[in-house]
Design an enzyme around this catalytic site. Sequence first.
Site, PDB file in Angstrom:
ATOM      1  CE  LYS A  55     -62.680 -26.405 -32.186  1.00  0.00           C
ATOM      2  NZ  LYS A  55     -62.890 -27.676 -32.494  1.00  0.00           N
ATOM      3  CG  ASP A 242     -61.163 -30.457 -34.649  1.00  0.00           C
ATOM      4  OD1 ASP A 242     -60.520 -29.357 -34.022  1.00  0.00           O
ATOM      5  OD2 ASP A 242     -62.459 -30.661 -34.788  1.00  0.00           O
TER       6      ASP A 242
END
Length: 763
Positions: A55, A242
Amino acid sequence: MNDPFDFSDDTYEPAPTTTVQGPRPYVTELNPEQRMAVEVTDGPVLVLAGAGTGKTRVLTTRLAHIMDQGLAYAGEIMAVTFTNKAALEMKERVAGILGRPIEGWWLGTFHALAARMVRAHAEVVGLTSNFTIIDTDDQIRLLKQIMEAEFIDEKKNPARNLMGVIQRWKDRGLTPDKVSPSEGAAYADGSASKIYKIYQERLRLNNACDFGDLLLHVLTIFAEQPQILEQYQRRFRYILVDEYQDTNVSQYLWLRLLAKQHKNICCVGDDDQSIYSWRGAEVANILKFEKDFPGAKVIRLERNYRSTAHILGAASGLISYNEDRLGKTLQPQIKDDAIKVRVESLWDGEQEARFVGDEIDALQSKGENLDEIAILVRAGFQTREFEERMITLGIPYKVVGGLRFYEREEIRDAIAYLRVVNQVSDSLAMERILNKPARGFGNKTKGLQTLLEYARTAQVSLYQAACTLVETDELSAKARSSLRDFLMQLDTWRSVKDGLELDDLVGQILDESGYMDWRLNEVKKGKDVKAQGRVDNLKELVSGLEEFESLEEFLEHVSLVMDVKDNANDPKVTIMTLHAAKGLEFDTVFLPGWEEGTFPNQRALDESGNSALEEERRLGYVGITRARKRSTISYALRRRIYGQYSDMLPSRFVDELPEQHINKGGETGTSASDFAYNGFQGHGGQHFTYQGKRETRPEKLVTIEAYDVKIRDEADTGFRKGDPVHHAKFGNGVVLNVDGNKLDIAFSKGGRKKVMDSFVEKI
């Protein structure tokens, strides 16, 4: 002074429309899904990033790509993180990819970026740009002043609990005028809305705000001054977020407003790792992304570079029982899949701690790094037995995200009571407990100060000072009466301390002193998430006392435990809660306490609907996927809780683990006996099928009192494996194992029990 938010100067220009041609080196190392997440730059994008799928790499590479391709200047990009550490890491990685430092972009946490906006437009919300952001202590102090002025009983309505309510309103974007009458009347004797309004006014008068205000004020600014919102909407051509699954309502509204014009918003997150609802996080934010941003591109990162196939298989099987999820299947990139997830059943909590400790000791002897081993528990009270075992084995450990068990406030308080009962001249311990719970010796009455001054002047202990001053007039009549009662309690406890079992003595002290009731009332009065943990810790303290012969032995043990100090640089086993473990990874992970009522916890089982239970299941998914090589789940068939043994049922999550990815074991023989636990379906509660259908069963957990052990010669037991027996409470059963005068029996009514042979007879 120039306004840094004046976008009319010549330096603010639209982004170039041309892009650099040809693949760049930073994308050639990405897998196809990662590369797509980097290169799809037009329109809204949701990147569903499973555990261990890269990620952070995708997010930072996407930022670098936008600038490398000339799609936007640094000042036209906003990147939002949840921690300052993540923001710093992102800045360093992007600079490393581009080979140059990046200046001028909007990179930081939600609070940091919101504060920047509020300072630029502070006058809109009645502040000046140099406003102060107050901390929690200042918040509570201010709220107490307001409550006192409004004649709100702070003992009945603790300020800390009311502050929690106010912060939850702020997380939902609710100013005082937007709080519904029913919600406002539910707290602080119906005055919560009024208190909230006064609190906000007092903050403004002090040119201050709290952290919850930062997003709330930005939303107010945007609502009252649309032209300011339009400036930011024009400026931010690209927005990157995020951990989107952890956003609250205020953060969600803020992002939607800012992305309305260009719609180039990329949110990275994992709905299967949304575990912070108690902080205000809304998993619905990520679940409805496609509805909020029509035409959004959803990219799933499913290639896991962290864990083995069996670990991922077990985690994926567990999380598949959740209904509210977008869905993804983790694909292992590590080929070593020889080690399955272990599921161990143990007799009790003590044996579970021994098992985990011995496993860690064996791994250490094989050269495994202790820094790569973690014990992840559902609740803080569970750490005690594992801490004790680590100390016994001499294995260095650290408790992350909290204090070691004996360092916690409520445990220190309980131990202070024991120190005074053991030795009345212990003035430090006496001072700690004299007004816990309140006995009229607080700051307002100055009773404690009077006692301390007399003790110093007369050079006597605090106990002796108390014995003297109950007979004089230095203290008020009410304080003298309260103190006299307390001294009588101390004398009573001291007189019985040698005649009671230690756990009974401590239970009696906690009850008769009012300390346990005080902590229980904290749970009842509000929604302080720490209150229940304090009660659980006290119960765990009592549960662990049965192994000590005397009060003196226990206090000496605590002193030795507290004196254990490890070199800061030495490798250590990590002990932490599942919540604190999110984002971390270890070679070996132990997941103890997988029992109904512990994990999932009782609050989730009692709550109507599935949302709380599904969050518990996501927590289990997070725990399993922290492991790279080895993951071990364990549960105990009984636990001693506050002086009583409770028979435990294995967690329904154990039943939901795919058989092909786990190895069952343990002394109860879960894989080898017809009487062994074979699924949650046969035990009470709710069973969840893969189709999400629920089957409600009426049976409840059975709590029995501690066994009355009668000593007998092992040779006289006369019982053998396979013997049919009868128990007055549990009915007929069959002996599975014999351990001296302890029998492991499968009963037709009560399930599997461990009982003393004197309570059963052959049939």
